[in-house]
Each structure stands twice: as structure tokens, then as C-alpha cells.
Design a protein around this motif. Structure first.
Motif, PDB file in Angstrom:
ATOM      1  N   ALA A   1      19.421 106.683  -2.135  1.00  0.00           N
ATOM      2  CA  ALA A   1      18.077 107.263  -2.273  1.00  0.00           C
ATOM      3  C   ALA A   1      17.897 108.463  -1.344  1.00  0.00           C
ATOM      4  CB  ALA A   1      17.031 106.203  -1.975  1.00  0.00           C
ATOM      5  N   GLY A   2      18.563 108.430  -0.187  1.00  0.00           N
ATOM      6  CA  GLY A   2      18.433 109.538   0.769  1.00  0.00           C
ATOM      7  C   GLY A   2      19.182 110.785   0.319  1.00  0.00           C
ATOM      8  N   GLN A   3      20.108 110.613  -0.650  1.00  0.00           N
ATOM      9  CA  GLN A   3      20.900 111.706  -1.236  1.00  0.00           C
ATOM     10  C   GLN A   3      21.580 112.603  -0.204  1.00  0.00           C
ATOM     11  OE1 GLN A   3      18.280 113.509  -4.206  1.00  0.00           O
ATOM     12  NE2 GLN A   3      19.407 112.212  -5.640  1.00  0.00           N
ATOM     13  N   TRP A   4      21.949 112.025   0.916  1.00  0.00           N
ATOM     14  CA  TRP A   4      22.562 112.825   1.985  1.00  0.00           C
ATOM     15  C   TRP A   4      23.480 111.961   2.822  1.00  0.00           C
ATOM     16  CZ3 TRP A   4      22.090 112.621   7.405  1.00  0.00           C
ATOM     17  CH2 TRP A   4      22.509 113.766   8.099  1.00  0.00           C
ATOM     18  N   LEU A   5      24.616 112.545   3.179  1.00  0.00           N
ATOM     19  CA  LEU A   5      25.587 111.821   3.998  1.00  0.00           C
ATOM     20  C   LEU A   5      26.210 112.832   4.952  1.00  0.00           C
ATOM     21  CD1 LEU A   5      27.949 109.673   4.519  1.00  0.00           C
ATOM     22  CD2 LEU A   5      28.999 110.611   2.499  1.00  0.00           C
ATOM     23  N   SER A   6      26.268 112.467   6.210  1.00  0.00           N
ATOM     24  CA  SER A   6      26.901 113.388   7.152  1.00  0.00           C
ATOM     25  C   SER A   6      28.056 112.676   7.851  1.00  0.00           C
ATOM     26  CB  SER A   6      25.861 113.852   8.165  1.00  0.00           C
ATOM     27  OG  SER A   6      26.476 114.287   9.342  1.00  0.00           O
ATOM     28  N   ILE A   7      29.192 113.344   7.917  1.00  0.00           N
ATOM     29  CA  ILE A   7      30.329 112.793   8.649  1.00  0.00           C
ATOM     30  C   ILE A   7      30.640 113.747   9.812  1.00  0.00           C
ATOM     31  CG2 ILE A   7      32.754 112.081   8.555  1.00  0.00           C
ATOM     32  CD1 ILE A   7      32.395 111.270   5.761  1.00  0.00           C
ATOM     33  N   ARG A   8      30.675 113.200  11.008  1.00  0.00           N
ATOM     34  CA  ARG A   8      30.938 114.019  12.186  1.00  0.00           C
ATOM     35  C   ARG A   8      32.137 113.494  12.947  1.00  0.00           C
ATOM     36  NH1 ARG A   8      27.128 117.344  14.401  1.00  0.00           N
ATOM     37  NH2 ARG A   8      25.371 117.550  12.976  1.00  0.00           N
ATOM     38  N   VAL A   9      32.944 114.415  13.407  1.00  0.00           N
ATOM     39  CA  VAL A   9      34.050 114.018  14.281  1.00  0.00           C
ATOM     40  C   VAL A   9      33.838 114.723  15.615  1.00  0.00           C
ATOM     41  CG1 VAL A   9      36.535 114.105  14.638  1.00  0.00           C
ATOM     42  CG2 VAL A   9      35.642 113.725  12.346  1.00  0.00           C
ATOM     43  N   ALA A  10      33.850 113.967  16.694  1.00  0.00           N
ATOM     44  CA  ALA A  10      33.629 114.559  18.010  1.00  0.00           C
ATOM     45  C   ALA A  10      34.452 113.817  19.049  1.00  0.00           C
ATOM     46  CB  ALA A  10      32.151 114.477  18.372  1.00  0.00           C
ATOM     47  N   LYS A  11      34.563 114.434  20.210  1.00  0.00           N
ATOM     48  CA  LYS A  11      35.253 113.775  21.330  1.00  0.00           C
ATOM     49  C   LYS A  11      34.154 113.310  22.264  1.00  0.00           C
ATOM     50  CE  LYS A  11      37.567 116.609  23.937  1.00  0.00           C
ATOM     51  NZ  LYS A  11      38.523 117.637  24.315  1.00  0.00           N
ATOM     52  N   VAL A  12      34.152 112.031  22.624  1.00  0.00           N
ATOM     53  CA  VAL A  12      33.074 111.547  23.501  1.00  0.00           C
ATOM     54  C   VAL A  12      33.680 110.886  24.736  1.00  0.00           C
ATOM     55  CG1 VAL A  12      31.313 111.227  21.698  1.00  0.00           C
ATOM     56  CG2 VAL A  12      32.885 109.368  22.198  1.00  0.00           C
ATOM     57  N   ALA A  13      32.923 110.953  25.831  1.00  0.00           N
ATOM     58  CA  ALA A  13      33.399 110.322  27.076  1.00  0.00           C
ATOM     59  C   ALA A  13      32.634 109.018  27.257  1.00  0.00           C
ATOM     60  CB  ALA A  13      33.156 111.257  28.240  1.00  0.00           C
ATOM     61  N   LEU A  14      33.338 107.906  27.214  1.00  0.00           N
ATOM     62  CA  LEU A  14      32.721 106.596  27.434  1.00  0.00           C
ATOM     63  C   LEU A  14      33.182 106.091  28.800  1.00  0.00           C
ATOM     64  CD1 LEU A  14      33.249 104.812  23.976  1.00  0.00           C
ATOM     65  CD2 LEU A  14      31.345 106.235  24.731  1.00  0.00           C
ATOM     66  N   PRO A  15      32.486 105.074  29.342  1.00  0.00           N
ATOM     67  CA  PRO A  15      32.933 104.558  30.646  1.00  0.00           C
ATOM     68  C   PRO A  15      34.399 104.126  30.604  1.00  0.00           C
ATOM     69  CG  PRO A  15      30.844 103.563  29.998  1.00  0.00           C
ATOM     70  CD  PRO A  15      31.273 104.409  28.855  1.00  0.00           C
ATOM     71  N   GLU A  16      34.858 103.614  29.454  1.00  0.00           N
ATOM     72  CA  GLU A  16      36.249 103.149  29.365  1.00  0.00           C
ATOM     73  C   GLU A  16      37.240 104.290  29.088  1.00  0.00           C
ATOM     74  OE1 GLU A  16      33.655 102.183  27.509  1.00  0.00           O
ATOM     75  OE2 GLU A  16      34.211 101.645  25.454  1.00  0.00           O
ATOM     76  N   GLY A  17      36.743 105.505  28.937  1.00  0.00           N
ATOM     77  CA  GLY A  17      37.640 106.642  28.737  1.00  0.00           C
ATOM     78  C   GLY A  17      37.216 107.497  27.550  1.00  0.00           C
TER      79      GLY A  17
END
Ligand code: ADP
Length: 252
Positions: free
Chosen positions: A150-166
Motif C-alpha cells: 500500500a505504501g508503494q515505496w521501498l528503500s534499500i540502503r547500504v552503509a557502514k556503521v560503528a557499533l559498540p562491538e565493532g
């Protein structure tokens, strides 16, 4: 020890019963539609080429639903049987995204879902079983088609993130559908759990998709996160970057 073993055997037996019941019940729906369409064709109830095409499309759609469910069930059984995730090779997140989208292209087009893809620069490779990880992303995309079209929209993102575990490579799938209700939210990763929107609207499924995604991602030493509001759902796969030295990395 005996109590623990007995309890484990009991819950395994229960899981097997749930498995057989859940799967056979869900397989019956598309199978019935296919049989009715085939029966009508056999009885010559088709008057013109247009009608024949419609029957063909009905059979095709429900046969793919059926094979998706069978694939999912087999993948679940294999993981349940403790089989390993196989050979891990360095893979680019972009490759995972492109293959998943290509495999879901027809479904996305049919549902008229606009797709946005954002891939940040300098994303490290991940060590993955490309077949399994691609299936995970496909499951998330297919869920958008099933529950959030129903939202007729999809976004796919690829990113590098820093988490406490690395550092982690994040592949996220966001939609503008109805989101997941607070009653369903704590359970969506449980085997055979189907949300109210799935059961009420007769969307096909066996409730194993997200269970599989979680198990496969965890077997890759990653994790899955979900955020939700009444403006949609956001699922993120967080995978550890490849540990090979950069000069020996080769994307597939
Ligand atoms: P299935 O699709 O077979 O029901 P899943 O494990 O893939 O199994 O999903 C479990 C439940 O999570 C679904 O029944 C649905 O209620 C909910 N769900 C999953 N993805 C979404 C989404 N993008 N938007 C809304 N609800 C979702």
C-alpha cells in the motif's frame, strides 16, 4: 540432566507437530486455487484466449507462492537439522542487493512499488554464503510486497556503521506500509508466527521467513534489527566486515 533432556525432546516434538500442521495448512490454499483453475480448464470452461491467459496467470502466481513456501520450509528444516551455513566467501553488499532485487523484480513491478537504492561509498566486503544472505534480503523485500505494498515505496540502503562491538555493514529495507502492530512485534521472529495482517488478509506464508533471516544472519555472526511505526517498517541486517586483508579480497 534428565529433566533438561526430557524437556528438550518434548519441545522438539512439539516443534515438529507445529511444523507439520503449520506448513500443510498453508500449502493447501494455493494448491486449492491451482486445482480449481486446472479443473475448469479440463472441463473446457474457457471461452477465449483472454480467459485462458487469466487462468495461466492464476496458476503461475499460486505455483510460485507454493514453491516459495516449500523453499522456505526446506531451508528451515536444514537449519533446524543443524546443517552448517556452508562456504563463506568475500561478497560485496551491492552484489547481494542487486541479486535480491533482480529476483524480486517481477513481484515489485506487479505491486507497483517504487524502489530506491542508496549504497554508500567504501563499504567493506562481508564474508557470506551469498545464496543464503541473498535469500534473507529477498525475504525482507517479499514481505514488503506482501504486507506493505500500500505504501508503494521501498528503500534499500547500504552503509557502514560503528557499533559498540565493532564496525558493521548495514543493509536496511524500509517501507511505508502499515508497520507491525505492538501485539505482533515481540513475536515476528518466532517460528510459524504470523502477524494479524498476514492471517486476516490471507496473505500466503508459513511464518518462517523472518525466523530464517534471523538464524542465517546470526550464523554469519551478524544480527537483525527492526524499527517500526505506523508509517512503515525498517529491517536492518548488520554483518561483520570481511576479515581478509584488503589485498586478498575479491568480490564475487
Ligand atoms: P510470513 O510472511 O510467512 O507470515 P514472516 O516470518 O516473514 O512470515 O513474517 C512474520 C510476520 O511479520 C508476518 O506475518 C507479518 O505480520 C509481519 N511482517 C513482516 N514484514 C512486514 C512488513 N514489512 N510490514 C508489516 N508486517 C510485516
Amino acid at each position: 540432566m534428565l529433566v533438561v533432556l526430557t524437556e528438550r525432546a518434548r519441545s522438539l516434538a512439539q516443534l515438529q507437530v507445529d511444523f507439520a500442521l503449520g506448513v500443510s495448512h498453508e500449502l493447501r490454499t494455493p494448491l486449492t486455487v491451482i486445482r480449481v483453475a486446472a479443473d475448469n480448464l479440463k472441463k473446457g470452461m474457457v471461452e477465449n484466449a483472454g480467459q485462458a491467459r487469466t487462468y495461466g496467470e492464476i496458476i503461475d502466481t499460486h505455483a510460485s507462492e507454493l514453491s516459495n513456501m516449500i523453499e522456505e520450509t526446506l531451508a528451515f528444516s536444514r537449519l533446524q537439522a543443524g546443517s552448517l551455513i556452508g562456504k563463506l566467501i568475500p561478497v560485496s553488499a551491492e552484489q547481494i542487493v542487486r541479486s535480491s532485487l533482480a529476483n524480486c523484480e517481477a513481484a515489485l513491478q506487479n505491486a507497483r512499488i517504487e524502489v530506491e537504492v542508496h549504497i554508500a561509498p567504501d563499504i567493506p566486503l562481508v564474508e557470506a554464503n551469498i545464496y543464503l544472505i541473498t535469500r534473507c534480503l529477498q525475504n525482507l523485500i517479499q514481505n514488503v510486497v506482501k504486507y506493505a505494498a500500500a505504501g508503494q515505496w521501498l528503500s534499500i540502503r547500504v552503509a557502514k556503521v560503528a557499533l559498540p562491538e565493532g564496525e558493521r555493514v548495514q543493509i536496511s529495507v524500509e517501507d511505508r506500509g502499515p508497520g507491525i502492530s505492538p501485539a505482533d512485534f515481540p513475536h515476528i521472529f518466532e517460528p510459524f508466527y504470523r502477524g494479524r495482517n498476514g492471517e486476516a488478509s490471507q496473505v500466503p506464508g508459513v511464518g518462517l521467513g523472518l525466523t530464517l533471516v534471523k538464524r542465517v544472519v546470526e550464523a554469519h555472526l551478524g544480527k537483525i534489527e527492526v524499527k517500526c511505526s505506523d508509517r512503515g517498517a525498517l529491517f536492518s541486517l548488520l554483518l561483520p566486515p570481511c576479515s581478509f586483508p584488503p589485498e586478498s579480497r575479491k568480490a564475487v
